[in-house]
Enzyme design. Structure first.
Site, PDB file in Angstrom:
ATOM      1  CD  GLU A 237      -3.207   0.744   1.996  1.00 36.74           C
ATOM      2  OE1 GLU A 237      -3.608  -0.435   1.967  1.00 36.74           O
ATOM      3  OE2 GLU A 237      -3.793   1.641   2.617  1.00 36.74           O
TER       4      GLU A 237
ATOM      5  CG  ASP B 216      -2.300  -0.977   4.976  1.00 38.41           C
ATOM      6  OD1 ASP B 216      -1.160  -1.433   4.738  1.00 38.41           O
ATOM      7  OD2 ASP B 216      -2.503   0.210   5.298  1.00 38.41           O
TER       8      ASP B 216
ATOM      9  CE1 TYR C 181       0.855   4.291   7.711  1.00 45.34           C
ATOM     10  CE2 TYR C 181      -1.144   3.358   8.632  1.00 45.34           C
ATOM     11  CZ  TYR C 181      -0.508   4.098   7.663  1.00 45.34           C
ATOM     12  OH  TYR C 181      -1.236   4.643   6.668  1.00 45.34           O
TER      13      TYR C 181
END
Length: 831
Positions: A7, A104, A318
């Site tokens: 992604e 993801d 993240y």
DNA sequence: GCAAGGTC
């Protein structure tokens, strides 16, 4: 060759690292990183989220040529929005004999995966598989690649239905409102499934505040003393078994006041002591991170941009996640051991390891998207980060430490006493064991001291205070409270909620912090409530979630859901058709209201912000042409009219929005009067005129509020040097030997005076500083990014200003052209 | 020039 698609670039790099055991090399194709190993047998490329987007065909582009309702029948096309990445993906696909989608592990990731799937399919007929993992760790990634699966087309279709419904409702209603109000330029009037319920949340609170009718009440406090310790006792009474502190009747309050004032002792009637444990917080998801960062003074957008920078640099995981449960793979002891070897957190981390077995806390939400935000094993030194980046990094580290710590233990002590038939109480708390509070100083560990007393003992009583108070309206929610509320209501996503709030600011719907709605916002919400209730109702999101679940489960199709939504929107337009004029009128009036300042000092009509034919803003009178009264505004920025006003003229203040250099101009009439009263003070010869004309330089104050050193022969000579907008300017005796001008000093409030020196020298220095100022002064440029930019010969703000954004994006990995343009806007805003 | 959702 095998092609792996992720992604984002960051994920591509880490997956390549894991699968290649560190042997992957990097090359760039069309400015996109491609990771390659196995002698070129495997390549991995990262997308940048969605690389294609939905839109109407070009013939629907002109808002005036198309009736908004016609959009309901229009085709919806997918078009590449990131052409470099699409080209790279397709050229790699042509070289590959199989592909693996590794986007993801959530709904939007499945849709992004399907977009990649279709682009690959278009380029080459090769088998395409899908792998799923929720954190990029060696075990999860190798396991996922050992057991590839198929893409889930139903789940992707659920995401596509959302895209279509959002576009239809958003575009059609935005165009309708904008057309009805005649707002077609950049100031169009927008509505959408997420932004409008968010705005309604703010508007509803404002309505409660406006409708609030305060009640008077009284509270009584007194100073108690035992064993030489003073503490506060509060008066209370019992009413139908419940305890009350507020006295609603003035006569009763006066009576209690008189009785307490005449007493000098109180008898202890009760002592209750209990211990309570205070659990450590759950791991950070995005919302809780934003909320904690807000208590450090960072707005939601700023907190996220710092977090992104820390993530890109490899220091934290993240930052966009809903998860509040650490994954199985995370070994907290190992991470604590790594942190224990560092200077800043060493002692705290080591003390947690010393406490024995580590059992981190768990939140309520366990998802497959990403782990909760926590520090990685790569720990920066203090000097590697700027102050703000360090403060946010420390917050993330300390939150992780806190989740590994023990509960704090508090002892609560409640003492009640009686004096002259009045009851008093005092609540104390004492920290018995700091637990997690020792490593997490963001939560208060303040104690309230109430001495240890026995029932029946006597306390000294003095200094009784009667305080008159009023009930308060509900508070406006701050940005982080709003984001928490949106999350609780399921509106928006972890990645968009902070952007939604920024969008409301940009669209002129809210201002100030905590945000309050403008008149335009009130009118938009009112219009939507009357004619398109669904678009301001969070229920639309809930229904959409149900429909998406049905599509994902195979119980409904994309067409079923979007057709029904189209029909509903069609009925909204049936209603709207006859009300177009009325809605437009209401919106236009609200827009005007947002620009009105108050009474014109010349004629009593209303002053309003207007725009001249040349595009500059000024304040004029609505009584024009009978009244020609006008006032100038500063030339930089967009004026907005604030809610607070000038006491002398009863006019609302004006703020000039100009990015980072936004400032409050204040009352334009005050500014004009100050300029008229100001006498230009001559300080020397004008270097711009030359000997021939003999102009003088003077300190001037303009009606617009700007101040400058300029030539007395203006406008024949326009030589000028800028001066700061605020503070009193003092002209000193000392003169500059080079330019023969006096030194200037600015006195601004309590701060130390600002020594400008000779105005010419000062201006030259200012330009010099600006040319060489560090790049990492900019939002979103850390030391690592600055170092990468330096390799592309961009070492100062002026280099950056002159750079070609596309060229920079091609030369510097991880930096897009849009990002460069953002930075250039910042440089421009600051100058 | 519209939305919301990814990402930067």
């Amino acid at each position: 060759m095998e092609l792996i698609v992720t992604e984002k670039d960051n994920a591509a790099r880490r997956i390549a690292d894991i699968l290649s055991d560190g042997s992957a090399g990097t090359d760039r194709r069309n400015g996109v990183n491609v990771y390659r190993w196995d002698g070129g047998g495997t390549v991995c490329v990262g997308l940048s989220g969605h690389v294609v987007g939905v839109d109407f065909p070009p013939e629907y582009d002109d808002w005036r040529d198309v009736q908004p309702v016609e959009l309901l029948e229009a085709d919806i096309e997918k078009r590449a929005t990131q052409e470099n990445i699409v080209r790279t993906l397709q050229s790699l696909a042509r070289e590959a004999d199989r592909a693996v989608i590794a986007t993801d592990y959530d709904r939007e990731g499945e849709l992004i995966g399907k977009e990649a799937y279709e682009l690959i399919e278009e380029a080459a007929a090769i088998p395409i598989e899908r792998v799923r993992f929720s954190s990029i760790t060696e075990r999860e990634v190798t396991e996922a690649f050992a057991n590839p699966d198929e893409l889930d087309f139903d789940l992707a279709a659920a995401g596509e239905a959302r895209q279509i419904i959002d576009l239809l409702w958003g575009a059609a209603l935005t165009r309708f409102l904008s057309l009805s109000a005649g707002q077609l330029g950049e100031d169009f009037i927008s509505v959408g499934r997420v932004q409008s319920p968010t705005l309604k949340l703010i508007v509803d609170r404002e309505r409660e505040i406006q409708a609030f009718d305060p009640d008077d009440y009284w509270e009584l406090f007194t100073t108690l003393r035992a064993d030489g310790v003073d503490f506060e006792g509060q008066y209370f009474y019992e009413d139908e078994g419940t305890e009350n502190e507020r006295v609603w009747n003035e006569a009763d309050a006066d009576d209690a006041h008189a009785r307490l004032t005449s007493a000098d002792r109180a008898t202890v009637t009760g002592v209750r002591r209990r211990t309570r444990s205070d659990d450590p917080p759950a791991p950070f998801n995005t919302t809780q991170f934003i909320s904690a960062a807000s208590s450090l003074g960072y707005g939601a957008g700023r907190a996220m941009s710092i977090a992104e920078e820390l993530y890109t640099a490899g220091y934290i995981t993240y930052p966009r996640t809903d998860n509040t449960v650490y994954p199985e793979d995370l070994n907290p002891e190992a991470l604590l051991a790594t942190l224990a070897d560092t200077g800043a957190f060493g002692e705290d981390a080591a003390s947690l390891l010393d406490d024995g077995e580590v059992e981190p806390t768990r939140g309520d939400t366990e998802t497959t998207d990403h782990p909760p935000i926590h520090p990685t094993g790569e720990v920066p030194g203090r000097a590697d980060l700027g102050d703000d980046e360090w403060a946010v990094y420390e917050l993330v580290v300390r939150r992780f430490l806190a989740t590994c710590a023990e509960p704090a233990e508090w002892e609560y002590l409640r003492v009640t006493a009686e004096a002259n038939d009045c009851q008093l109480k005092a609540n104390g708390k004492r920290l018995l064991d700091p637990g997690y509070l020792a490593v997490y100083p963001y939560v208060s560990s303040d104690e309230t001291l109430v001495p240890d007393v026995d029932e029946g003992s006597e306390l000294a009583l003095a200094d009784t205070r009667l305080e008159a108070k009023q009930t308060q309206p509900p508070r406006r929610r701050g940005q982080s409270r709003l984001i928490e509320e949106l999350e609780a209501r399921g509106v928006g996503t972890k990645s968009t909620r902070h952007n939604t709030i920024e969008k409301l600011y940009d669209r002129g719907y809210i201002e100030n912090d905590p945000p309050r709605p403008t008149r335009l916002a009130m009118a938009v919400v009112e219009a939507a409530e009357a004619f398109a209730e669904q678009v301001v109702d969070e229920e639309m999101t809930r229904q959409l979630e149900q429909d998406m679940t049905a599509i994902a489960d195979g119980e409904a199709t994309l067409d079923d859901v979007t057709d029904e939504s189209r029909a509903m929107l069609g009925r909204v337009f049936d209603e709207l058709h006859d009300s177009r004029e009325a809605v437009g009128e209401q919106l236009r009036e609200a827009l005007k209201d947002d620009k009105r300042l108050g009474p014109c000092p010349e004629c009593g009509e209303t002053l309003i912000v207007r725009r001249s034919r040349r595009g500059s803003y000024f304040v004029g009178c609505e009584g024009f042409p009978e009244c020609e009264n006008t006032y100038q505004l500063p030339s930089n920025g967009e004026p907005t009219v604030m809610t607070d006003s000038c006491e002398e003229h009863g006019l609302r203040h004006v703020k000039m929005l100009a990015g980072r250099s936004t400032f409050v101009h204040g009352c334009p009439v005050c500014k004009a009067e100050a300029a008229a009263a100001h006498e230009d003070e001559v300080i020397g010869d004008c270097p711009g005129c030359g000997e021939a004309h003999g102009g003088d330089l003077a300190v001037k104050q303009l009606q617009s509020g700007s101040r400058l050193v300029g030539c007395t022969r203006y406008p024949d000579c326009d030589y000028s040097l800028p001066l700061p907008r605020r503070g009193d300017i003092e002209v000193l005796e000392e003169r500059c030997p080079e330019h023969d001008l006096p030194d200037l000093v600015v006195h601004d409030g309590d701060d130390d005076p600002w020594e400008l020196g000779c105005p010419i020298c000062n201006y030259e220095e200012f330009q010099e500083r600006r040319a060489t100022r560090d790049l990492d002064d900019l939002d979103g440029v850390g030391e690592k990014t600055a170092a990468k930019l330096a390799e592309a010969d961009i070492e100062s703000l002026s280099d950056l200003e002159a750079a070609d954004p596309e060229g920079v994006a091609d030369r510097v990995s991880g930096v897009s052209a849009d990002r460069v343009r953002d930075w250039q806007d910042q440089v421009e805003g600051a100058s």
